[in-house]
Design a protein around this motif. Structure first.
Motif, PDB file in Angstrom:
ATOM      1  N   GLU A 429      32.485  37.792  57.473  1.00 45.09           N
ATOM      2  CA  GLU A 429      33.034  36.624  58.158  1.00 45.09           C
ATOM      3  C   GLU A 429      31.937  35.851  58.884  1.00 45.09           C
ATOM      4  O   GLU A 429      30.952  36.423  59.356  1.00 45.09           O
ATOM      5  N   PHE A 430      32.129  34.538  58.972  1.00 45.24           N
ATOM      6  CA  PHE A 430      31.175  33.647  59.642  1.00 45.24           C
ATOM      7  C   PHE A 430      31.557  33.557  61.117  1.00 45.24           C
ATOM      8  O   PHE A 430      32.471  32.824  61.500  1.00 45.24           O
ATOM      9  N   ILE A 431      30.860  34.327  61.961  1.00 40.65           N
ATOM     10  CA  ILE A 431      31.195  34.413  63.387  1.00 40.65           C
ATOM     11  C   ILE A 431      29.911  34.209  64.200  1.00 40.65           C
ATOM     12  O   ILE A 431      29.212  35.171  64.548  1.00 40.65           O
ATOM     13  N   PRO A 432      29.560  32.975  64.529  1.00 42.19           N
ATOM     14  CA  PRO A 432      28.324  32.732  65.288  1.00 42.19           C
ATOM     15  C   PRO A 432      28.301  33.447  66.633  1.00 42.19           C
ATOM     16  O   PRO A 432      27.229  33.796  67.145  1.00 42.19           O
ATOM     17  N   GLU A 433      29.476  33.686  67.230  1.00 40.97           N
ATOM     18  CA  GLU A 433      29.539  34.307  68.556  1.00 40.97           C
ATOM     19  C   GLU A 433      28.930  35.711  68.575  1.00 40.97           C
ATOM     20  O   GLU A 433      28.605  36.220  69.651  1.00 40.97           O
ATOM     21  N   ARG A 434      28.748  36.334  67.420  1.00 45.52           N
ATOM     22  CA  ARG A 434      28.157  37.674  67.400  1.00 45.52           C
ATOM     23  C   ARG A 434      26.711  37.627  67.908  1.00 45.52           C
ATOM     24  O   ARG A 434      26.152  38.654  68.271  1.00 45.52           O
ATOM     25  N   PHE A 435      26.101  36.438  67.938  1.00 42.40           N
ATOM     26  CA  PHE A 435      24.732  36.296  68.431  1.00 42.40           C
ATOM     27  C   PHE A 435      24.686  35.790  69.877  1.00 42.40           C
ATOM     28  O   PHE A 435      23.614  35.396  70.354  1.00 42.40           O
ATOM     29  N   LYS A 436      25.802  35.790  70.562  1.00 42.11           N
ATOM     30  CA  LYS A 436      25.816  35.328  71.953  1.00 42.11           C
ATOM     31  C   LYS A 436      24.876  36.187  72.781  1.00 42.11           C
ATOM     32  O   LYS A 436      24.905  37.414  72.719  1.00 42.11           O
ATOM     33  N   GLY A 437      24.052  35.526  73.564  1.00 43.78           N
ATOM     34  CA  GLY A 437      23.054  36.228  74.368  1.00 43.78           C
ATOM     35  C   GLY A 437      21.736  36.415  73.639  1.00 43.78           C
ATOM     36  O   GLY A 437      20.747  36.854  74.228  1.00 43.78           O
ATOM     37  N   GLU A 438      21.701  36.068  72.335  1.00 44.60           N
ATOM     38  CA  GLU A 438      20.468  36.218  71.552  1.00 44.60           C
ATOM     39  C   GLU A 438      20.008  34.875  70.994  1.00 44.60           C
ATOM     40  O   GLU A 438      19.255  34.814  70.026  1.00 44.60           O
ATOM     41  N   GLU A 439      20.464  33.788  71.611  1.00 41.53           N
ATOM     42  CA  GLU A 439      20.121  32.471  71.097  1.00 41.53           C
ATOM     43  C   GLU A 439      18.617  32.220  71.103  1.00 41.53           C
ATOM     44  O   GLU A 439      18.109  31.426  70.314  1.00 41.53           O
ATOM     45  N   ASP A 440      17.916  32.895  72.010  1.00 39.65           N
ATOM     46  CA  ASP A 440      16.471  32.723  72.094  1.00 39.65           C
ATOM     47  C   ASP A 440      15.732  33.892  71.456  1.00 39.65           C
ATOM     48  O   ASP A 440      14.649  34.290  71.878  1.00 39.65           O
ATOM     49  N   VAL A 441      16.351  34.473  70.422  1.00 39.66           N
ATOM     50  CA  VAL A 441      15.755  35.625  69.760  1.00 39.66           C
ATOM     51  C   VAL A 441      14.341  35.298  69.272  1.00 39.66           C
ATOM     52  O   VAL A 441      14.078  34.211  68.787  1.00 39.66           O
ATOM     53  N   ASN A 442      13.464  36.247  69.457  1.00 45.78           N
ATOM     54  CA  ASN A 442      12.088  36.106  68.986  1.00 45.78           C
ATOM     55  C   ASN A 442      11.985  36.768  67.619  1.00 45.78           C
ATOM     56  O   ASN A 442      11.957  37.985  67.509  1.00 45.78           O
ATOM     57  N   PHE A 443      11.933  35.945  66.564  1.00 42.81           N
ATOM     58  CA  PHE A 443      11.905  36.497  65.217  1.00 42.81           C
ATOM     59  C   PHE A 443      10.616  37.271  64.948  1.00 42.81           C
ATOM     60  O   PHE A 443      10.552  38.068  64.026  1.00 42.81           O
ATOM     61  N   ASN A 444       9.585  37.023  65.735  1.00 43.47           N
ATOM     62  CA  ASN A 444       8.351  37.767  65.553  1.00 43.47           C
ATOM     63  C   ASN A 444       8.493  39.209  66.054  1.00 43.47           C
ATOM     64  O   ASN A 444       7.659  40.054  65.732  1.00 43.47           O
ATOM     65  N   ARG A 445       9.510  39.473  66.889  1.00 43.36           N
ATOM     66  CA  ARG A 445       9.822  40.835  67.293  1.00 43.36           C
ATOM     67  C   ARG A 445      10.947  41.309  66.380  1.00 43.36           C
ATOM     68  O   ARG A 445      12.117  41.059  66.606  1.00 43.36           O
ATOM     69  N   ALA A 446      10.548  41.942  65.306  1.00 43.15           N
ATOM     70  CA  ALA A 446      11.470  42.214  64.207  1.00 43.15           C
ATOM     71  C   ALA A 446      12.689  43.019  64.667  1.00 43.15           C
ATOM     72  O   ALA A 446      12.565  44.014  65.372  1.00 43.15           O
ATOM     73  N   GLN A 447      13.863  42.553  64.265  1.00 41.00           N
ATOM     74  CA  GLN A 447      15.099  43.299  64.420  1.00 41.00           C
ATOM     75  C   GLN A 447      15.528  43.654  63.005  1.00 41.00           C
ATOM     76  O   GLN A 447      15.900  42.775  62.232  1.00 41.00           O
ATOM     77  N   PHE A 448      15.455  44.909  62.641  1.00 37.00           N
ATOM     78  CA  PHE A 448      15.478  45.279  61.236  1.00 37.00           C
ATOM     79  C   PHE A 448      16.858  45.207  60.601  1.00 37.00           C
ATOM     80  O   PHE A 448      16.986  45.362  59.397  1.00 37.00           O
ATOM     81  N   GLU A 449      17.903  44.942  61.409  1.00 37.92           N
ATOM     82  CA  GLU A 449      19.208  44.682  60.819  1.00 37.92           C
ATOM     83  C   GLU A 449      19.384  43.198  60.496  1.00 37.92           C
ATOM     84  O   GLU A 449      20.410  42.781  59.968  1.00 37.92           O
ATOM     85  N   PHE A 450      18.352  42.400  60.785  1.00 39.45           N
ATOM     86  CA  PHE A 450      18.424  40.941  60.620  1.00 39.45           C
ATOM     87  C   PHE A 450      17.034  40.461  60.221  1.00 39.45           C
ATOM     88  O   PHE A 450      16.165  40.288  61.057  1.00 39.45           O
ATOM     89  N   LEU A 451      16.823  40.254  58.914  1.00 34.83           N
ATOM     90  CA  LEU A 451      15.472  40.024  58.403  1.00 34.83           C
ATOM     91  C   LEU A 451      15.358  38.767  57.537  1.00 34.83           C
ATOM     92  O   LEU A 451      14.810  38.808  56.425  1.00 34.83           O
ATOM     93  N   PRO A 452      15.855  37.619  57.990  1.00 36.79           N
ATOM     94  CA  PRO A 452      15.770  36.428  57.127  1.00 36.79           C
ATOM     95  C   PRO A 452      14.340  35.975  56.869  1.00 36.79           C
ATOM     96  O   PRO A 452      14.086  35.285  55.874  1.00 36.79           O
ATOM     97  N   PHE A 453      13.401  36.357  57.747  1.00 38.08           N
ATOM     98  CA  PHE A 453      12.002  35.957  57.567  1.00 38.08           C
ATOM     99  C   PHE A 453      11.096  37.153  57.280  1.00 38.08           C
ATOM    100  O   PHE A 453       9.875  37.018  57.274  1.00 38.08           O
ATOM    101  N   GLY A 454      11.670  38.330  57.061  1.00 38.96           N
ATOM    102  CA  GLY A 454      10.852  39.513  56.856  1.00 38.96           C
ATOM    103  C   GLY A 454      10.296  40.023  58.172  1.00 38.96           C
ATOM    104  O   GLY A 454      10.774  39.688  59.254  1.00 38.96           O
ATOM    105  N   ALA A 455       9.245  40.854  58.084  1.00 40.28           N
ATOM    106  CA  ALA A 455       8.615  41.421  59.272  1.00 40.28           C
ATOM    107  C   ALA A 455       7.235  41.945  58.873  1.00 40.28           C
ATOM    108  O   ALA A 455       6.909  42.061  57.695  1.00 40.28           O
TER     109      ALA A 455
END
Length: 523
Positions: A429-455
């Motif tokens: 399901e498309f639920i943007p609210e699941r990222f609430k509180g992570e809007e400023d996520v640093n993609f350079n600090r890899a979160q391995f359950e979320f890898l759209p740019f790799g690591a």
């Protein structure tokens, strides 16, 4: 009708490979059986290899890859586990489909498996591995990556090139405003967005002369880019049979000739640009101007900025930036129209922030928290590259307790990881609210359950530029227009089928009806 109308090209190539290999079957079978057996490692003990689904003689598991490999591999992982060892032709391939296994590959053993496989197609189109995306790991690769980041993808360059985004988004809004005058006539959003992305990337890469009379052949170049994406993602027998058999099949099927044609067209275009660029001119300085200056100075760090390095980096710039950015914008708009409550929520946020101004400005974007959640949820469900660009192990490593020998290719299924129910609640399901509180996520600090740019070392260097462009574009599309599906089409009936190869597009074109928002005005 042509054979291709009945039989997909991939299966034609596989059939040809099988027929040509029949005479070699006894010898190949013996060799493959011997290779499949667990071999002693450096300590003299036997390797514990990952599960390996059964395959066919000669082809191995190639026939199981399917038209959408990320989905085929995900289905195989449901049966055999998130760490699988496949055999694609004569090539061993480790497929990783869980966050824990991805962490082993992209972090724990990043230094041991950060190279790329050396294949004929990538070698040719990267000017003998003088690019960043597809080159094997080396000190020269490190220097080229640093150069590309500093001169094209850094925050400084993103800030310096905002004028290009503002100019091109003005053209995008104007074009859609004209189209919206036709009442309830739908527009094909891809036609507008891909041209917009090309304008941004072209201006940043080539300066103000992009779009002038110097680029009268730009439309032809767009076609060459499309063909290059096909070559990058299409089946090449020599990638999986690196011998005389593979070369023969690629010649017979036309893969080798298409690759050479695309290379020559790319090369001719880049030669034209190099001949017309004026590094000392006034006005906007593009990436090509910087590269020409460095090429004249001969040395940049420990490697020479040769003509082939310049062309290799320009190839990465266009193939990497135009397609992936446009694909993400289209998927985001498709999901929003399918989920009207999300569309209303993000439009209210944008319009409240912007007020009655003509368009969204650069400074507005950082304040649009829900918009950022929408982009992140789009990247989770629809990563532009669902399978990260293949890596290759340089040394023996272990992944989730399994032994992986040197010279093994590795595929990380970012699409499967982003939809793994052990990491995500209601993952389809498309639920943007699941990222609430992570809007400023640093993609350079890899979160391995979320890898759209790799690591790791091979992480996409264009993260900041890609996000800046995607967020700015979506904000203006959502602020300046109301969006509806064509008459008679319900959101629940909208097709979200996928198509493509290296990047995954929406299979059916996104037809929407734009209505100009009353508080904005056409530019």
């Amino acid at each position: 009708m042509a054979l291709e109308d009945y039989v997909p090209r991939q299966w034609q190539v596989l059939a040809t490979t099988l027929l040509l290999a029949m005479l070699l079957l006894p010898l190949l079978s013996m060799l493959l059986v011997a290779a499949a057996r667990a071999s002693p490692n450096s300590t003299g003990t036997r390797n514990k290899l990952p599960p390996h689904p059964p395959g066919l003689p000669i082809l191995g598991n190639l026939h199981q890859m399917g038209a959408l490999p990320h989905r085929s591999l995900w289905e195989m992982a449901q049966r055999h586990g998130p760490v699988m060892m496949l055999r694609l032709g004569t090539v061993p391939m480790l497929v990783v489909s869980s966050a824990g296994a991805a962490r082993d590959v992209l972090k724990t053993h990043d230094a041991d498996c950060c190279s790329r496989p050396d294949t004929p197609g990538t070698r040719r189109l990267s000017y003998q591995h003088n690019d960043v995306a597809f080159s094997p790991y080396s000190e020269q690769w490190r220097e080229r990556r640093k150069l590309l980041v500093v001169e094209f993808l850094s925050k400084r360059r993103i800030q310096a090139t905002w004028y290009a985004r503002e100019t091109e988004v003005g053209k995008l809004v104007s074009g859609l405003a004209v189209a919206s005058m036709n009442g309830q006539e739908p527009v094909c959003l891809e036609d507008h967005v891909f041209g917009y992305m090309d304008g941004i990337v072209g201006t940043v890469a080539f300066g103000n002369m992009y779009g002038t009379e110097h680029f009268a052949h730009k439309e032809h170049f767009h076609h060459v880019i499309d063909e290059a994406m096909v070559v990058r993602s299409s089946f090449s027998a020599e990638d999986y049979f690196p011998n005389t058999l593979g070369r023969l099949v690629d010649r017979l099927t036309g893969v080798a000739s298409l690759r050479e044609m695309v290379f020559k067209e790319f090369d001719a275009f880049f030669e034209m640009m190099l001949g017309q660029a004026k590094p000392d001119n006034a006005g906007c300085v593009g990436l090509i101007d910087v590269l020409i200056r460095l090429m004249k100075e001969q040395q940049q760090g420990s490697f020479t900025v040769s003509r082939d390095v310049v062309k290799g980096l320009l190839t990465n710039t266009f193939i990497g930036a135009v397609d992936t950015g446009a694909v993400t914008i289209i998927w985001a708009m498709a999901e929003l129209v399918r989920n009207p409550h999300v569309l209303n929520k993000v439009q209210n946020e944008i319009r409240t922030m912007v007020g009655n101004r003509e368009r969204v400005q650069q400074d507005d974007v950082a304040k649009l928290k829900y918009l950022k959640m929408v982009v992140m949820e789009t990247l989770r469900l629809h990563p532009a590259l669902p399978l990260l660009v293949p890596r290759e192990t340089m040394r023996h490593i272990t992944v989730s307790g399994y032994d992986v020998p040197a010279k093994t290719r590795i595929l990380v299924n970012a699409w499967a990881i982003g939809r793994d129910p052990t990491n995500w609640e209601n993952p389809e399901e498309f639920i943007p609210e699941r990222f609430k509180g992570e809007e400023d996520v640093n993609f350079n600090r890899a979160q391995f359950e979320f890898l759209p740019f790799g690591a790791g070392r091979r992480m996409c260097p264009g993260i900041d530029m890609g996000l800046a462009t995607t967020e700015f574009t979506l904000a203006n599309l959502l602020y300046c227009f109301d969006w509806e599906l064509p008459e008679g089409l319900r959101s629940e009936d909208m097709s979200m089928e996928e198509a493509g190869g290296l990047t995954i597009h929406k299979k059916t074109r996104l037809l929407l009806v734009p209505t100009r928002y009353k508080c904005g005005s056409a530019s």
